[in-house]
Design an enzyme around this catalytic site. Structure first.
Site, PDB file in Angstrom:
ATOM      1  N   HIS A  92      77.281  33.370  79.303  1.00  0.00           N
ATOM      2  CA  HIS A  92      76.899  34.058  80.537  1.00  0.00           C
ATOM      3  C   HIS A  92      77.802  33.623  81.675  1.00  0.00           C
ATOM      4  O   HIS A  92      78.212  32.461  81.748  1.00  0.00           O
ATOM      5  CB  HIS A  92      75.429  33.812  80.895  1.00  0.00           C
ATOM      6  CG  HIS A  92      75.019  32.382  80.936  1.00  0.00           C
ATOM      7  ND1 HIS A  92      74.747  31.642  79.800  1.00  0.00           N
ATOM      8  CD2 HIS A  92      74.834  31.528  81.982  1.00  0.00           C
ATOM      9  CE1 HIS A  92      74.397  30.414  80.147  1.00  0.00           C
ATOM     10  NE2 HIS A  92      74.457  30.309  81.474  1.00  0.00           N
ATOM     11  N   HIS A  94      77.726  33.187  85.645  1.00  0.00           N
ATOM     12  CA  HIS A  94      76.943  33.195  86.879  1.00  0.00           C
ATOM     13  C   HIS A  94      77.800  33.858  87.951  1.00  0.00           C
ATOM     14  O   HIS A  94      78.966  33.484  88.138  1.00  0.00           O
ATOM     15  CB  HIS A  94      76.653  31.768  87.362  1.00  0.00           C
ATOM     16  CG  HIS A  94      75.808  30.938  86.449  1.00  0.00           C
ATOM     17  ND1 HIS A  94      74.501  30.619  86.735  1.00  0.00           N
ATOM     18  CD2 HIS A  94      76.090  30.334  85.276  1.00  0.00           C
ATOM     19  CE1 HIS A  94      74.012  29.844  85.763  1.00  0.00           C
ATOM     20  NE2 HIS A  94      74.967  29.657  84.869  1.00  0.00           N
TER      21      HIS A  94
HETATM   22  P1  AMP Z   1      73.343  27.308  82.316  1.00  0.00           P
HETATM   23  O1  AMP Z   1      73.030  27.461  80.836  1.00  0.00           O
HETATM   24  O2  AMP Z   1      73.393  25.870  82.749  1.00  0.00           O
HETATM   25  O3  AMP Z   1      74.580  28.067  82.713  1.00  0.00           O
HETATM   26  O4  AMP Z   1      72.149  27.928  83.140  1.00  0.00           O
HETATM   27  C1  AMP Z   1      71.310  28.944  82.630  1.00  0.00           C
HETATM   28  C2  AMP Z   1      70.707  29.732  83.783  1.00  0.00           C
HETATM   29  O5  AMP Z   1      69.771  30.656  83.231  1.00  0.00           O
HETATM   30  C3  AMP Z   1      69.960  28.903  84.815  1.00  0.00           C
HETATM   31  O6  AMP Z   1      70.527  29.142  86.110  1.00  0.00           O
HETATM   32  C4  AMP Z   1      68.513  29.417  84.733  1.00  0.00           C
HETATM   33  O7  AMP Z   1      67.872  29.474  85.988  1.00  0.00           O
HETATM   34  C5  AMP Z   1      68.701  30.796  84.136  1.00  0.00           C
HETATM   35  N1  AMP Z   1      67.578  31.294  83.371  1.00  0.00           N
HETATM   36  C6  AMP Z   1      66.919  30.668  82.372  1.00  0.00           C
HETATM   37  N2  AMP Z   1      65.940  31.458  81.885  1.00  0.00           N
HETATM   38  C7  AMP Z   1      65.984  32.611  82.582  1.00  0.00           C
HETATM   39  C8  AMP Z   1      65.237  33.830  82.562  1.00  0.00           C
HETATM   40  N3  AMP Z   1      64.234  34.029  81.690  1.00  0.00           N
HETATM   41  N4  AMP Z   1      65.562  34.801  83.433  1.00  0.00           N
HETATM   42  C9  AMP Z   1      66.570  34.625  84.310  1.00  0.00           C
HETATM   43  N5  AMP Z   1      67.317  33.507  84.382  1.00  0.00           N
HETATM   44  C10 AMP Z   1      67.030  32.517  83.544  1.00  0.00           C
END
Ligand code: AMP
Ligand code: ZN
Length: 128
Positions: A92, A94
């Site tokens: 993903h 951001h």
């Molecule tokens: P990272 O894997 O460290 O890049 O971060 C994963 C991101 O996914 C974090 O910013 C979480 O807040 C976000 N996240 C986790 N679960 C959900 C969800 N169900 N819907 C939206 N965002 C999510």
């Protein structure tokens, strides 16, 4: 992938605030945002890391398009990309709208390893 939270968002098993969708990609709001409009852009195929996605020349221009759109609609000053992937193992990007005086400044400082110039040069010697 069975127990991947983002695969569940793609399949509709878990709800999300979708802001863009096409055949291969989905963008939705991060549930725990750094700033208002913090968005996650994901491929609908499960890959572990952003660099594993074969269509690099598709996803990055799409991230830019979404970022420009967020910037305009939310009146942000600019936007930044982060590719972390420490929490959710589905590739993903951001896309974070940025505002003057927001709290993201200095974010990388907590990770710095305080290298000497010699240590930086020794890495350089492996790479050049
Ligand atoms: P990272 O894997 O460290 O890049 O971060 C994963 C991101 O996914 C974090 O910013 C979480 O807040 C976000 N996240 C986790 N679960 C959900 C969800 N169900 N819907 C939206 N965002 C999510
Ligand atoms: Zn997945």
């Amino acid at each position: 992938m069975d127990d991947c939270i983002f695969c569940k968002i793609i399949s509709g098993q878990i709800p999300s605030f979708k802001i863009y969708e096409d055949q291969n990609y989905l963008a939705f709001l991060d549930i725990n945002p750094i700033n208002p409009g913090h968005t996650l852009l994901i491929p609908k195929t499960h890959y572990r890391w952003v660099y594993d996605i074969p269509a690099q020349s598709e996803i990055w221009p799409l991230a830019t398009k979404i970022g420009q759109d967020l910037k305009q609609k939310l009146n942000a000053d600019y936007f930044t990309y982060i590719t972390a992937g420490m929490e959710v193992p589905h590739a993903h990007i951001h896309i974070v709208p940025r505002f003057q005086n927001d709290k993201m400044t200095g974010m990388l400082d907590q990770f710095r390893i305080n290298s000497t110039i010699q240590e930086v040069e020794s890495v350089y010697n492996k790479l050049k």
